[in-house]
Design an enzyme around this catalytic site. Structure first.
Site, mmCIF file in Angstrom:
data_model
loop_
_atom_site.group_PDB
_atom_site.id
_atom_site.type_symbol
_atom_site.label_atom_id
_atom_site.label_comp_id
_atom_site.label_asym_id
_atom_site.label_seq_id
_atom_site.Cartn_x
_atom_site.Cartn_y
_atom_site.Cartn_z
ATOM 1 N N ASN A 44 0.771 -1.379 0.224
ATOM 2 C CA ASN A 44 0.246 0.569 -0.079
ATOM 3 C C ASN A 44 1.032 1.085 -0.061
ATOM 4 O OD1 ASN A 44 -2.250 1.095 0.102
ATOM 5 N ND2 ASN A 44 -3.630 -0.523 0.980
ATOM 6 N N HIS A 74 23.057 1.031 14.230
ATOM 7 C CA HIS A 74 24.607 1.185 14.813
ATOM 8 C C HIS A 74 25.192 0.684 15.763
ATOM 9 C CE1 HIS A 74 24.363 5.705 12.265
ATOM 10 N NE2 HIS A 74 23.055 5.234 12.602
ATOM 11 N N THR A 124 10.957 -5.989 17.070
ATOM 12 C CA THR A 124 12.393 -6.930 17.628
ATOM 13 C C THR A 124 12.784 -7.614 16.514
ATOM 14 O OG1 THR A 124 11.582 -6.375 19.849
ATOM 15 C CG2 THR A 124 11.841 -4.474 18.729
ATOM 16 N N LYS A 125 11.817 -8.682 16.890
ATOM 17 C CA LYS A 125 12.405 -9.855 16.913
ATOM 18 C C LYS A 125 11.954 -10.904 15.847
ATOM 19 C CE LYS A 125 14.619 -9.548 21.613
ATOM 20 N NZ LYS A 125 13.726 -10.115 22.857
#
Length: 150
Positions: A44, A74, A124-125
């Site tokens: 979309n 980073h 995040t996982k």
């Protein structure tokens, strides 16, 4: 908005992005060429593909508006500059997934087949197959039935 889907697909492919679907809506940002989007997938409008590393989206996925795929991060730097050297980790979304509006997919994540990521979630996982994930950070809140198409 005025560019037909088939022309948009051709332009992306000419640029070097491996897109097997015509269903990429306007105003998406592609930060590089290391992207593969499978057949039957819908992306979309206003999705953001930041790809210092590869992004792979399988077949028959639905990506809602404003989804962010972020492959860069980073190393921790010194106290004078905490964001140290940049590096990337690939993102993989397997077949049949549905990513809700304004979800964020962070570096190194694999979303296994048949998952649903709720709107606004931050992944995040890795996500195991056929689960509903939601929240910040996204957690599996329920198993999804495995139904075969007829």
């Amino acid at each position: 908005y005025c560019t037909p889907k088939s022309v948009r697909k051709l332009i992306y492919n000419l640029y070097g992005i491996n897109i097997k679907t015509k269903s990429i809506r306007p105003k998406c940002y592609f930060g590089g060429k290391n992207i593969k989007i499978g057949k039957g997938t819908t992306v979309n409008g206003r999705c953001y593909f930041e790809n210092l590393e590869k992004i792979y989206i399988g077949e028959y996925c639905d990506i809602a508006m404003d989804v962010l795929f972020c492959t860069s991060t980073h190393e921790f730097g010194s106290k004078e500059k905490r964001a140290g050297k940049a590096y990337g980790k690939a993102i993989i979304v397997e077949n049949g997934c549905w990513i809700g509006a304004r979800a964020t997919i962070l570096p190194g994540v694999t979303i296994k087949e048949g998952c649903v990521i709720a709107a606004g979630s931050v992944v995040t996982k890795n996500c195991e197959a056929n689960g509903l994930y939601m929240g910040f950070p996204a957690k599996r809140v329920r198993d999804l039935k495995i139904v075969t198409a007829t």
